[in-house]
Design a protein around this motif. Structure first.
Motif, PDB file in Angstrom:
ATOM      1  N   VAL A  60      88.565  13.829  51.879  1.00 39.36           N
ATOM      2  CA  VAL A  60      89.022  15.200  52.119  1.00 39.36           C
ATOM      3  C   VAL A  60      90.345  15.451  51.406  1.00 39.36           C
ATOM      4  CG1 VAL A  60      87.811  15.462  54.307  1.00 39.36           C
ATOM      5  CG2 VAL A  60      90.117  14.527  54.311  1.00 39.36           C
ATOM      6  N   TYR A  61      90.471  16.666  50.847  1.00 37.97           N
ATOM      7  CA  TYR A  61      91.682  17.087  50.164  1.00 37.97           C
ATOM      8  C   TYR A  61      91.941  18.556  50.472  1.00 37.97           C
ATOM      9  CZ  TYR A  61      91.408  12.817  47.462  1.00 37.97           C
ATOM     10  OH  TYR A  61      91.361  11.493  47.093  1.00 37.97           O
ATOM     11  N   GLY A  62      93.199  18.888  50.671  1.00 34.19           N
ATOM     12  CA  GLY A  62      93.581  20.270  50.899  1.00 34.19           C
ATOM     13  C   GLY A  62      95.030  20.344  51.336  1.00 34.19           C
ATOM     14  N   ASN A  83      86.337  23.134  61.910  1.00 37.76           N
ATOM     15  CA  ASN A  83      86.725  24.141  62.903  1.00 37.76           C
ATOM     16  C   ASN A  83      88.231  24.246  63.088  1.00 37.76           C
ATOM     17  OD1 ASN A  83      84.076  24.952  63.578  1.00 37.76           O
ATOM     18  ND2 ASN A  83      83.846  23.092  64.788  1.00 37.76           N
ATOM     19  N   LEU A  84      88.972  23.271  62.592  1.00 34.18           N
ATOM     20  CA  LEU A  84      90.422  23.249  62.783  1.00 34.18           C
ATOM     21  C   LEU A  84      91.218  23.804  61.605  1.00 34.18           C
ATOM     22  CD1 LEU A  84      90.889  19.709  64.373  1.00 34.18           C
ATOM     23  CD2 LEU A  84      91.035  21.926  65.527  1.00 34.18           C
ATOM     24  N   PHE A  85      90.708  23.619  60.398  1.00 37.15           N
ATOM     25  CA  PHE A  85      91.448  23.987  59.201  1.00 37.15           C
ATOM     26  C   PHE A  85      90.789  25.153  58.487  1.00 37.15           C
ATOM     27  CE2 PHE A  85      92.329  19.479  59.917  1.00 37.15           C
ATOM     28  CZ  PHE A  85      93.727  19.521  59.998  1.00 37.15           C
ATOM     29  N   GLU A  86      91.618  25.943  57.822  1.00 38.11           N
ATOM     30  CA  GLU A  86      91.112  27.124  57.130  1.00 38.11           C
ATOM     31  C   GLU A  86      90.246  26.764  55.937  1.00 38.11           C
ATOM     32  OE1 GLU A  86      93.119  30.825  54.906  1.00 38.11           O
ATOM     33  OE2 GLU A  86      93.805  30.445  56.947  1.00 38.11           O
ATOM     34  N   GLU A  87      90.694  25.784  55.140  1.00 36.79           N
ATOM     35  CA  GLU A  87      89.918  25.412  53.958  1.00 36.79           C
ATOM     36  C   GLU A  87      90.354  24.051  53.448  1.00 36.79           C
ATOM     37  OE1 GLU A  87      88.904  28.376  50.838  1.00 36.79           O
ATOM     38  OE2 GLU A  87      90.037  27.017  49.536  1.00 36.79           O
ATOM     39  N   PHE A  88      89.368  23.222  53.123  1.00 37.56           N
ATOM     40  CA  PHE A  88      89.622  21.944  52.475  1.00 37.56           C
ATOM     41  C   PHE A  88      88.374  21.538  51.701  1.00 37.56           C
ATOM     42  CE2 PHE A  88      88.004  20.977  56.665  1.00 37.56           C
ATOM     43  CZ  PHE A  88      87.132  19.910  56.485  1.00 37.56           C
ATOM     44  N   SER A 107      80.584  17.700  45.747  1.00 40.88           N
ATOM     45  CA  SER A 107      81.822  18.238  46.309  1.00 40.88           C
ATOM     46  C   SER A 107      81.506  19.601  46.912  1.00 40.88           C
ATOM     47  CB  SER A 107      82.916  18.347  45.243  1.00 40.88           C
ATOM     48  OG  SER A 107      82.568  19.288  44.259  1.00 40.88           O
ATOM     49  N   TYR A 108      82.188  19.909  48.004  1.00 43.05           N
ATOM     50  CA  TYR A 108      81.983  21.187  48.672  1.00 43.05           C
ATOM     51  C   TYR A 108      83.208  21.544  49.500  1.00 43.05           C
ATOM     52  CZ  TYR A 108      80.547  18.066  52.503  1.00 43.05           C
ATOM     53  OH  TYR A 108      80.500  17.076  53.446  1.00 43.05           O
ATOM     54  N   VAL A 109      83.279  22.791  49.917  1.00 41.85           N
ATOM     55  CA  VAL A 109      84.417  23.302  50.669  1.00 41.85           C
ATOM     56  C   VAL A 109      83.991  23.547  52.107  1.00 41.85           C
ATOM     57  CG1 VAL A 109      86.076  25.200  50.867  1.00 41.85           C
ATOM     58  CG2 VAL A 109      85.411  24.349  48.612  1.00 41.85           C
ATOM     59  N   LEU A 110      84.841  23.138  53.036  1.00 35.79           N
ATOM     60  CA  LEU A 110      84.640  23.396  54.457  1.00 35.79           C
ATOM     61  C   LEU A 110      85.849  24.123  55.020  1.00 35.79           C
ATOM     62  CD1 LEU A 110      83.214  20.023  55.872  1.00 35.79           C
ATOM     63  CD2 LEU A 110      81.985  22.161  55.500  1.00 35.79           C
TER      64      LEU A 110
END
Length: 125
Positions: A60-62, A83-88, A107-110
């Motif tokens: 994970v990176y962000g 559910n905790l972070f806006e974007e990573f 790779s994908y964004v959550l």
């Protein structure tokens, strides 16, 4: 994003002898340890040594992750973090724990960005 075309091209180079296995079987001890403790086993056999199934490791990176950025996470941890972070961004690497083959596969964004959160009502509403 899917990296299967790059993977296929690299494996074609290895199978043809133009690229040596020592060049592609170079997983760091940190990646191998992450595969052991945080990885998800797959049903896909290693394309290089053909001795064991590959393991997927999610990194994970962000900016919002602060100290957690650059760490390996399990599937359950990713669901909680979404559910905790806006974007990573999540980078999935396949790893063979026997020969050290490793390759970025996806790779994908959550995160919660773009998800409408319930707005608090004021007493006047």
């Amino acid at each position: 994003m899917d990296y299967s075309l790059q993977r296929r091209a690299l494996l074609a180079e290895v199978y043809s002898g133009r690229t040596g296995t020592m060049e592609v079987c170079d997983a760091s001890p940190y990646l191998l340890r992450a595969a052991k403790f945080h990885g998800t086993p797959t049903d896909v056999t290693c394309p290089v040594c053909r001795k064991e199934p590959l393991t997927h490791v999610s990194w994970v990176y962000g900016d919002e992750l602060k100290h957690a950025a650059g760490s390996a996470r399990t599937t359950e941890e990713l669901a909680r973090m979404a559910n905790l972070f806006e974007e990573f961004t999540v980078y999935v690497v396949e790893v063979c724990r026997t020969c050290s083959w490793n390759h970025l596969v996806q790779s994908y964004v959550l995160g919660t960005r773009g998800v409408d959160k319930p707005r608090r009502r004021t007493a006047a509403e």
